[in-house]
Design an enzyme around this catalytic site. Structure first.
Site, PDB file in Angstrom:
ATOM      1  N   ASP A  35      10.647  16.935   9.466  1.00 47.62           N
ATOM      2  CA  ASP A  35       9.561  17.863   9.126  1.00 47.62           C
ATOM      3  C   ASP A  35       8.652  17.266   8.053  1.00 47.62           C
ATOM      4  OD1 ASP A  35       8.138  20.300   9.093  1.00 47.62           O
ATOM      5  OD2 ASP A  35       9.392  21.087   7.474  1.00 47.62           O
TER       6      ASP A  35
ATOM      7  N   LYS B 243       7.700  31.749   9.017  1.00 44.85           N
ATOM      8  CA  LYS B 243       6.309  31.746   8.543  1.00 44.85           C
ATOM      9  C   LYS B 243       5.458  32.805   9.244  1.00 44.85           C
ATOM     10  CE  LYS B 243       5.978  26.999   6.843  1.00 44.85           C
ATOM     11  NZ  LYS B 243       5.315  25.684   6.981  1.00 44.85           N
TER      12      LYS B 243
ATOM     13  N   HIS C 223      10.091  32.090   3.631  1.00 46.75           N
ATOM     14  CA  HIS C 223      10.082  31.920   5.084  1.00 46.75           C
ATOM     15  C   HIS C 223      11.432  31.418   5.605  1.00 46.75           C
ATOM     16  CE1 HIS C 223       9.382  27.554   4.406  1.00 46.75           C
ATOM     17  NE2 HIS C 223       9.796  27.390   5.646  1.00 46.75           N
TER      18      HIS C 223
ATOM     19  N   HIS D 143      16.525  24.069   5.904  1.00 47.72           N
ATOM     20  CA  HIS D 143      15.760  22.839   6.126  1.00 47.72           C
ATOM     21  C   HIS D 143      14.892  22.439   4.926  1.00 47.72           C
ATOM     22  CE1 HIS D 143      12.660  25.787   7.338  1.00 47.72           C
ATOM     23  NE2 HIS D 143      11.755  24.831   7.130  1.00 47.72           N
ATOM     24  N   HIS D 144      14.839  23.284   3.895  1.00 49.73           N
ATOM     25  CA  HIS D 144      14.160  22.897   2.651  1.00 49.73           C
ATOM     26  C   HIS D 144      15.142  22.629   1.509  1.00 49.73           C
ATOM     27  CE1 HIS D 144       9.927  23.074   3.653  1.00 49.73           C
ATOM     28  NE2 HIS D 144      10.141  24.190   4.338  1.00 49.73           N
TER      29      HIS D 144
ATOM     30  N   HIS E 215      12.392  25.929  13.296  1.00 50.68           N
ATOM     31  CA  HIS E 215      12.707  25.826  11.864  1.00 50.68           C
ATOM     32  C   HIS E 215      11.772  26.649  10.981  1.00 50.68           C
ATOM     33  CE1 HIS E 215       9.611  22.702  12.365  1.00 50.68           C
ATOM     34  NE2 HIS E 215       9.395  22.776  11.054  1.00 50.68           N
ATOM     35  N   ASP E 216      10.520  26.836  11.403  1.00 48.30           N
ATOM     36  CA  ASP E 216       9.540  27.562  10.577  1.00 48.30           C
ATOM     37  C   ASP E 216       9.200  28.939  11.130  1.00 48.30           C
ATOM     38  OD1 ASP E 216       9.146  25.908   8.413  1.00 48.30           O
ATOM     39  OD2 ASP E 216       7.497  24.794   9.321  1.00 48.30           O
TER      40      ASP E 216
END
Length: 349
Positions: free
Chosen positions: A295, A210, A235, A266-267, A206-207
């Site tokens: 998360d 970054k 990101h 996801h944000h 998911h990240d």
């Protein structure tokens, strides 16, 4: 020594016919017999049968019904069926093959024809089973390799973030738990076990975006400025873009699409105040919704460069108070329902 010979079921209501076939075959095979469709079905359910010699006009359940039953069961559908019958019009032969029989043996029996057709049918069945097992073994190996690669990449991202390696596993396992709870409560999201496992695996990346964020922003011990936060927010789209350029890594377009969705969304928040697209409600894919709360929870309960870890209870209070944005009410219900299990997941890693 235990008899490991192949088992053949002779299903015929005529005792003489069964006796003749048994005499032809019993030196080479273990023979089981049935005089009607009900007992034949019972034997099929209980025994490891390699081949069925099936009378077309069997009483109680006829040959068509027995064959259709076998084709509906995973453990039986590949067992070869040879019809034994004295009715051999063109229409009858077509019907034998239409219902899934691989061959037929006419009455009266020719011993050489019976033995050759039985032998060939069993050998073909054994080869098909070996091939299916090998293909399944290769499929599992490819999946294991793919899963390992996804987890490795996910952990590399977390190490660069100076976050704990367990974050990847915590998010994955919490996501899985929540999605299975949703699956048990509603059909609204068309979930199944395969989709849940894919979404859970995809959460490990998911990240990934970054990796492209400057380290002085990524690991800044204090609060980010407005300009730094805007960079940090990129990101999500950068992660989705990176994944879209690496389909060969996953060798699975469905998994790739799932990873892209989770990276990108996801944000997002249920009230439309998230980023990058400001999606509202179920415009946000359910996998990304589950990853979002997993998360947030793991971030709250873990030590970061900018804060100490909060307790499980404090994290729950913050989530329920809306301090971390809004979530789907169903996901909140599932999260609270599963909180003891989620707490144990956190302890496990």
């Amino acid at each position: 020594m235990e008899d490991e010979r192949c088992k053949i079921l002779i299903a015929d209501d005529n005792y003489v016919n069964r006796a003749i076939l048994r005499e032809f075959l019993e030196d080479d095979y273990e023979i089981l017999e049935s005089e009607d469709g009900i007992s034949a079905q019972d034997i099929l359910d209980k025994e490891n049968i390699s081949l069925v010699l099936l009378d077309y006009n069997l009483p109680k359940k006829n040959g068509v019904e027995i064959t259709e039953y076998m084709k509906s069961k995973d453990g039986l559908k590949d067992i070869p069926v040879l019809v034994i019958s004295s009715i051999y019009t063109a229409d009858a032969v077509d019907k034998f093959f239409d219902i899934g029989c691989i061959d037929y043996i006419s009455k009266p029996y020719n011993i050489k024809v019976v033995k050759h057709r039985v032998y060939n049918a069993i050998k073909i069945y054994e080869k098909q089973r070996e091939l299916s097992q090998e293909l399944e073994r290769q499929r599992k190996k490819r999946k294991q390799d793919s899963d390992l690669l996804v987890h490795m990449i996910g952990h590399i991202v977390e190490f660069r973030n100076e976050e704990s390696g367990p974050h990847v596993m915590n998010v994955e396992n919490i996501t899985r738990r929540i999605l299975f709870d949703i699956y048990s409560k509603t059909e609204r999201y068309e979930l199944n076990e395969e989709k849940i496992e894919m979404m859970s695996l995809a959460s490990a990346l998911h990240d990934i975006g970054k990796i492209r964020i400057p380290e002085e922003i990524l690991n800044k011990p204090g609060a980010l400025t407005k300009e730094e936060f805007e960079i940090m927010m990129t990101h999500t789209s950068m992660g989705a873009n990176m994944v879209s350029k690496l389909p060969s890594v996953f060798n699975n377009s469905e998994l790739t699409d799932c990873v892209k969705e989770i990276c990108l969304y996801h944000h997002e928040k249920y009230d439309g105040n998230g980023y990058p697209k400001k999606l509202h409600g179920d415009e946000i894919p359910i996998g990304a919704q589950a990853v979002s709360i997993a998360d947030v929870y793991d971030a709250l309960t873990s030590k970061r460069v900018y804060k100490d870890a909060y307790s499980h209870e404090k994290a729950i209070d913050m989530i329920l108070a809306g301090e971390c944005g809004t979530f789907n009410p169903l996901i909140i219900d599932c999260f609270i329902n599963d909180q003891d299990a989620i707490k144990e997941i956190k302890k496990s890693y």
